[in-house]
Design an enzyme around this catalytic site. Structure first.
Site, PDB file in Angstrom:
ATOM      1  N   HIS A  89      44.524  29.128  31.075  1.00  0.00           N
ATOM      2  CA  HIS A  89      45.859  29.460  30.571  1.00  0.00           C
ATOM      3  C   HIS A  89      45.800  30.422  29.395  1.00  0.00           C
ATOM      4  CE1 HIS A  89      47.691  26.420  33.114  1.00  0.00           C
ATOM      5  NE2 HIS A  89      46.877  25.507  32.616  1.00  0.00           N
ATOM      6  N   HIS A 116      44.153  29.438  19.525  1.00  0.00           N
ATOM      7  CA  HIS A 116      44.308  30.104  20.819  1.00  0.00           C
ATOM      8  C   HIS A 116      45.357  31.189  20.673  1.00  0.00           C
ATOM      9  CE1 HIS A 116      47.382  26.910  20.772  1.00  0.00           C
ATOM     10  NE2 HIS A 116      48.128  27.816  21.392  1.00  0.00           N
ATOM     11  N   HIS A 118      48.476  33.922  22.675  1.00  0.00           N
ATOM     12  CA  HIS A 118      49.445  34.191  23.743  1.00  0.00           C
ATOM     13  C   HIS A 118      49.713  35.691  23.729  1.00  0.00           C
ATOM     14  CE1 HIS A 118      50.444  29.855  24.173  1.00  0.00           C
ATOM     15  NE2 HIS A 118      50.170  29.830  22.870  1.00  0.00           N
ATOM     16  N   HIS A 141      47.846  31.156  17.338  1.00  0.00           N
ATOM     17  CA  HIS A 141      48.225  29.823  16.882  1.00  0.00           C
ATOM     18  C   HIS A 141      46.991  29.095  16.373  1.00  0.00           C
ATOM     19  CE1 HIS A 141      51.945  29.774  19.753  1.00  0.00           C
ATOM     20  NE2 HIS A 141      52.142  30.500  18.663  1.00  0.00           N
ATOM     21  N   THR A 224      53.957  24.522  22.744  1.00  0.00           N
ATOM     22  CA  THR A 224      54.600  25.519  23.618  1.00  0.00           C
ATOM     23  C   THR A 224      54.041  25.505  25.031  1.00  0.00           C
ATOM     24  OG1 THR A 224      53.072  27.288  22.967  1.00  0.00           O
ATOM     25  CG2 THR A 224      55.083  27.012  21.637  1.00  0.00           C
ATOM     26  N   THR A 225      53.227  24.504  25.358  1.00  0.00           N
ATOM     27  CA  THR A 225      52.764  24.283  26.731  1.00  0.00           C
ATOM     28  C   THR A 225      52.936  22.801  27.051  1.00  0.00           C
ATOM     29  OG1 THR A 225      50.483  23.912  25.967  1.00  0.00           O
ATOM     30  CG2 THR A 225      51.050  26.149  26.666  1.00  0.00           C
TER      31      THR A 225
END
Length: 306
Positions: A89, A116, A118, A141, A224-225
């Site tokens: 992801h 991680h 995005h 993040h 957010t996941t």
């Protein structure tokens, strides 16, 4: 005979289009067995609750909070070695050292667990949070949990158990040398579950400096996941980190578990649902400076006219 075959195959075809796993919108297609962001609540009910992240931060609707003072960081300057992994992801790096953040009205000390990112497509819009509708190319993040917890799972049971520091990226005309080792490592983890050793890196290298971190926004939200747990104190910093186009594009060379190009790895903004977004005094000072400049310019214009 054809009717019998159709009766047997149709449910199989439909099932293949309605899998239980979650994915990003760029992965949604039949027969891909995954559910995009608009269906994440089918994967986990928390994703449909009222305190979800990310959000669009409307600066004129933010509220000044004098308690949002500068943070105190420990261990952010310490070099460490860790594993950088393509988890299907995103790219994720665990933080094996003791690095903490406190102050800024967090209430408690939080220790860093992992970070991680995005991103969009080949350096295009891809941040999760947006500022006045503007979406940046990428967002970092750094995930922390309250120091008194030993497991992230325990921290997520606390409504303020997790603190995430969010940083935007912007396109720069020159490469950011501090990211060379990181972007080079991406070449070794293009496939899902690919991992490589990331050495001689510090959290300070990622954020460039602790010194220019007084301008930020604060609100209560969620992961957010999926599972979208509403246990996150969000701090979103105003000043973006510069990377050149080639460095940003390197992230889009990774692949999802289905082999597709890993792009558009962001959740769309969620309804604010009456939540107040607070701003630090640093943001207010910047806004005031802009207003002062506008006033001076206007005054000079009037004096010239006279």
């Amino acid at each position: 005979m054809r009717c019998v075959l159709s009766a047997v195959l149709l449910p199989l075809i439909l099932r293949s289009c309605t899998g239980a796993d979650w994915c990003y919108q760029t992965q949604v297609s039949c027969p891909s067995p995954c559910k995009g962001p608009d269906r994440w609540s089918e994967v986990n009910l928390d994703c449909g609750k009222n305190r979800q992240s990310p959000i669009n931060i409307v600066t004129k609707k933010t509220k000044l909070d004098e308690r949002l003072t500068p943070f105190k960081f420990t261990g952010y300057q310490t070099l460490f070695e860790s594993t950088m992994k393509n988890n299907g992801h995103s790219v994720k790096v665990s933080i094996p050292i003791t690095a903490t953040v406190s102050g800024g009205n967090l209430g408690e000390t939080y220790k860093a667990v992992q970070f991680h990112l995005h991103w969009g497509t080949n350096g295009g819009p891809g941040s999760e949070h947006t500022i006045d509708g503007e979406q940046y190319p990428m967002e970092l993040h750094i995930v922390h949990m309250k120091q008194r917890y030993n497991r992230l799972e325990d921290a997520l049971r606390d409504p303020s158990g997790v603190a995430v520091l969010g940083f935007f990226y912007e396109v720069s005309s020159s490469a950011n040398k501090k990211y060379d080792l990181f972007t080079q490592g991406l070449r070794s983890i293009q496939n899902t579950n690919g991992n490589t050793t990331l050495s001689k890196i510090s959290l300070n290298q990622l954020i460039l400096s602790e010194a220019n971190m007084t301008n930020y926004y604060r609100y209560d939200g969620s992961l957010t996941t999926p599972g979208c747990t509403e246990a996150v104190v969000w701090t979103v910093f105003e000043n973006p980190i510069p990377l050149d186009g080639e460095q940003l594009q390197a992230f889009s060379n990774l692949k999802f578990s289905d082999g597709k190009q890993m792009v558009g790895t962001f959740r769309p903004v969620q309804p604010r649902n009456g939540r107040v977004v607070y701003r630090s005094s640093g943001v207010a000072v910047v806004a005031s400076a802009v207003l002062i400049l506008v006033s001076i310019s206007a005054a000079l214009g009037l004096s010239r006219m006279n």
